[in-house]
Design a protein around this motif. Structure first.
Motif, PDB file in Angstrom:
ATOM      1  N   GLY A  54     -42.730  -7.613  32.433  1.00 43.44           N
ATOM      2  CA  GLY A  54     -42.908  -8.712  33.381  1.00 43.44           C
ATOM      3  C   GLY A  54     -43.906  -9.765  32.926  1.00 43.44           C
ATOM      4  N   ASP A  55     -44.597  -9.512  31.835  1.00 41.71           N
ATOM      5  CA  ASP A  55     -45.642 -10.439  31.403  1.00 41.71           C
ATOM      6  C   ASP A  55     -45.042 -11.774  30.943  1.00 41.71           C
ATOM      7  N   ASN A 102     -39.375 -14.541  30.092  1.00 38.40           N
ATOM      8  CA  ASN A 102     -40.681 -15.033  30.570  1.00 38.40           C
ATOM      9  C   ASN A 102     -41.443 -15.776  29.485  1.00 38.40           C
ATOM     10  N   GLU A 123     -48.722 -14.975  39.554  1.00 37.13           N
ATOM     11  CA  GLU A 123     -48.612 -13.519  39.365  1.00 37.13           C
ATOM     12  C   GLU A 123     -49.703 -12.800  40.158  1.00 37.13           C
ATOM     13  N   LYS A 124     -50.883 -13.390  40.202  1.00 39.07           N
ATOM     14  CA  LYS A 124     -51.978 -12.769  40.946  1.00 39.07           C
ATOM     15  C   LYS A 124     -51.681 -12.772  42.442  1.00 39.07           C
ATOM     16  N   THR A 126     -48.802 -12.929  43.968  1.00 38.54           N
ATOM     17  CA  THR A 126     -47.687 -12.058  44.348  1.00 38.54           C
ATOM     18  C   THR A 126     -47.957 -10.601  43.969  1.00 38.54           C
ATOM     19  N   SER A 128     -47.893  -9.056  41.234  1.00 42.28           N
ATOM     20  CA  SER A 128     -46.828  -8.498  40.398  1.00 42.28           C
ATOM     21  C   SER A 128     -47.385  -7.544  39.344  1.00 42.28           C
ATOM     22  N   ALA A 130     -48.277  -8.537  36.566  1.00 39.36           N
ATOM     23  CA  ALA A 130     -48.033  -9.181  35.271  1.00 39.36           C
ATOM     24  C   ALA A 130     -49.242 -10.018  34.870  1.00 39.36           C
ATOM     25  N   SER A 220     -57.633  -7.986  36.440  1.00 36.19           N
ATOM     26  CA  SER A 220     -56.999  -9.227  36.905  1.00 36.19           C
ATOM     27  C   SER A 220     -57.975 -10.396  36.720  1.00 36.19           C
TER      28      SER A 220
ATOM     29  N   ARG B  76     -42.943 -19.948  38.455  1.00 40.96           N
ATOM     30  CA  ARG B  76     -42.960 -18.510  38.725  1.00 40.96           C
ATOM     31  C   ARG B  76     -42.638 -18.204  40.197  1.00 40.96           C
TER      32      ARG B  76
END
Lengths: 295, 351
Positions: A54-55, A102, A123-124, A126, A128, A130, A220, B76
């Motif tokens: 996912g990254d 991605n 990403e943070k 949500t 996820s 990732a 994170s 995203r």
């Protein structure tokens, strides 16, 4: 943990791709120009080997190595560079503007740092899990938006690994004529923990990147990695103004393929060369045979 | 809706933002000085940080960085809305919009979209001077991949077409990046309901370049055939509406007013249809004269209509800075008396 042979295979795939590309440019099948990753292969392989599915990767104008190390298809990249519908972006984006899964790259300096920061924020938010890896060059440090984004990346603790490939030359301008002060301290001023490494050796880069990516993921939070590296090719094609002696000495001391090749037995080494040469040749021919393009 | 009734454009936009944040957690508002009790420089964002603390992000003074970050968020899957405090500052975001956000979809061959919404107030008449009073949207018209919208203060009691509804549709549904052009004086205008517009015939057509945007045609009921088409948007459309009424009642000059809310991509069919009947076109904009919105509208109308366009004119801001001094500022911007004078000149003196 990838073994020496696999690391060499990944490095040499980029090298072979770029070499074939430059050789074939003369025939006129590639429109426009291109920026190759010659000499910087170990940065791409050493960092991107640690990604989870996912990254997200954000790259710049010099993105072929990153794309291939991410797992991108050499045939689709050749086709993209030929301007074919079968290319990564249908021939629209070309050398500098790739997007697949991605992976995103773009050709204007500085804006990609903002893209990466925004993606890391997404990403943070949500949750996820990732992370984002952003590749930038030392030339990019001249752009003001970089510092706006370093500020927000730290302020909002965004999960991004900033990889600065410091090849000490921006197109034709040596960094001594473009950069005042300390490069790592630029990141440290925003309290982004920064590691500096002066190496073209995959066995230095690969484990260090693993540690930093783990930190970004687990906390994170951002990290910066400055890799002092060597651009062994032109900025694009035939526009290298460095003295031949300088380049020669860089090839002798800083070639990541030569450094890693020494760790393989002769037969093992030859087998990788043979396999990759055949794979890249096949990718090139298949891309060329597809419809469309300048050829 | 929490809070007081929706009476003005500002109320409507605030409500549209409120509903967007309430309906979709992917919506995130970013900008400078957004947090309550301040709630943004013009109060469009008032109350939102209290109601949705996780979805309102106050930012440093970094328009380029924030806009670029919004582009990354949108790629995203989020629905970022950027408030640029003054429209003058969109110069700072031009690379992010033109070379990044507006390009992603095409250059990545349709595999990515960045539906960022950038809201900002343009316009003068507040005495803010040369760098806080301009209408700079013309520099962003005609950027491939970018939709530019400007709301009109109509239909407050209808769910369709109000400024806030348009904004909410854009935030939640657009698949394209949008520059949403507001106006400082327009914020205070009352929303005109159908009852307020009783003396007008109002036709609404919906353009759709990634988001449904209304285009309005207004004419006085039972008036004779119009002899001139006025085209204007945003606050200038409000001035043009007043001028049209005065021209009719006091001077017996009858016009039709065309008000698009989608400025780019250009959708001008209603303008063409109107000018086919009137033969005359006058555009009004608050940006400077040269190479502006009006120039493109006139050029496209001329291309489409040929000699059926008998006469064309453009009203715009004087080329130069917008002064702070109230009399000088007013003289530099097109006003309702300028519209009336120009219409009279076109109708009486040029046949």
């Amino acid at each position: 943990m990838l073994d020496n042979k696999e690391l060499f295979r990944r490095l040499y795939q980029i090298r072979r791709f770029e070499t074939v590309l430059l050789e074939q440019f003369k025939s006129g099948i590639f429109p426009g120009t291109t920026h190759t990753s010659l000499g910087q292969e170990a940065n791409a392989v050493g960092v991107l080997a640690h990604l989870e599915p996912g990254d997200v990767v954000v790259s710049n104008h010099r993105c072929h190595g990153h794309f291939l190390a991410y797992g991108g298809d050499p045939q689709a990249l050749f086709a993209e560079l030929m301007g074919k519908p079968s290319g990564v972006c249908g021939g629209v984006g070309g050398s500098q503007h790739l997007h697949w899964r991605n992976f995103y790259s773009s050709g204007v300096q500085g804006g990609t740092v903002a893209m990466a920061a925004g993606m890391a924020l997404a990403e943070k938010r949500t949750q996820s899990g990732a992370i984002v890896v952003d590749f930038m060059g030392d030339g990019t440090l001249g752009e003001g938006i970089v510092y706006e984004c370093l500020n927000m990346i730290s302020l909002w603790q965004l999960p991004v690994l900033l990889v600065l490939e410091h090849n000490q030359i921006a197109q034709t301008t040596p960094s001594s004529l473009a950069i005042a002060g300390s490069v790592p301290k630029r990141f440290e001023a925003f309290e982004i923990p920064t590691t500096a490494l002066d190496s073209s050796d995959i066995l230095d880069i690969y484990p260090l990147a693993e540690t930093l990516i783990e930190q970004v993921r687990n906390e994170s939070a951002p990290r910066a990695l400055m890799i002092t590296t060597a651009r062994l090719g032109s900025h694009s094609k035939g526009d290298d103004t460095r003295a031949p002696g300088v380049l020669e000495s860089l090839w002798q001391s800083r070639d990541p393929i030569a450094i890693q090749a020494k760790r393989l037995a002769g037969a093992e080494h030859n087998q990788v060369i043979q396999d990759i040469d055949a794979k890249i040749q096949q990718a090139f021919e298949a891309a060329l045979a597809a419809e469309g393009g300048a050829g | 809706m929490n809070g007081p009734a929706i009476r003005t454009v500002l109320d409507s936009l605030n409500h549209g933002l409120y509903q967007s944040l309430a309906d979709d957690k992917r919506a995130v508002l970013l900008g400078e000085d957004l947090l309550d009790p301040y709630g943004g420089a013009f109060k469009v964002s008032r109350g939102l940080s209290s109601a949705f603390p996780d979805q309102v992000l106050t930012t440093p003074i970094s328009e380029a960085g924030v806009t670029g970050i919004a582009g990354g968020m949108a790629l995203r899957g989020l629905r970022p809305v950027v408030e640029i405090m003054f429209g003058d500052f969109i110069t700072l975001i031009s690379d992010q919009v033109i070379n990044h956000i507006a390009k992603f979809n095409d250059m990545y061959h349709g595999a990515a979209t960045a539906p960022v919404v950038i809201r900002t107030p343009m316009g003068g008449r507040r005495g803010y001077g040369p760098t806080h009073s301009q209408s700079l949207e013309k520099f962003f018209l005609g950027v491939p991949g970018l939709t530019v919208l400007a709301p009109f203060n109509l239909f407050g009691n209808s769910p369709l077409g109000s400024p806030g509804q348009l904004l909410k549709d854009v935030i939640l549904k657009a698949e394209v990046p949008v520059l949403f052009v507001e106006n400082k004086l327009q914020y205070l205008l009352p929303l005109l309901s159908k009852a307020n517009l009783d003396e007008y015939e109002v036709n609404t057509v919906w353009d759709d370049a990634g988001v449904p945007a209304p285009s309005y045609t207004l004419r006085l009921k039972s008036a004779p055939q119009a002899t001139l088409t006025l085209a204007a948007y945003g606050y200038m459309a409000h001035l043009a509406l007043g001028a049209m009424r005065k021209l009719a009642y006091e001077m017996e000059i009858f016009c039709e007013l065309l008000v698009p809310t989608q400025l780019a991509p250009f959708e001008l069919k209603e303008v063409f249809d109107s000018v086919r009947c009137t033969g005359r076109l006058l555009t009004v904009e608050e940006g400077t004269f040269s190479l502006g919105w009006g120039a493109e509208v006139v050029a496209r109308t001329a291309e489409e209509l040929g000699t059926n366009l008998k006469q064309a004119g453009r009203l715009a801001a004087r080329e130069g800075v917008i002064p702070v001094a109230p009399d000088l500022e007013l003289a530099s911007l097109p006003g309702d008396e300028d519209i009336i004078a120009r219409v009279r000149e076109m109708v009486f003196h040029h046949g």
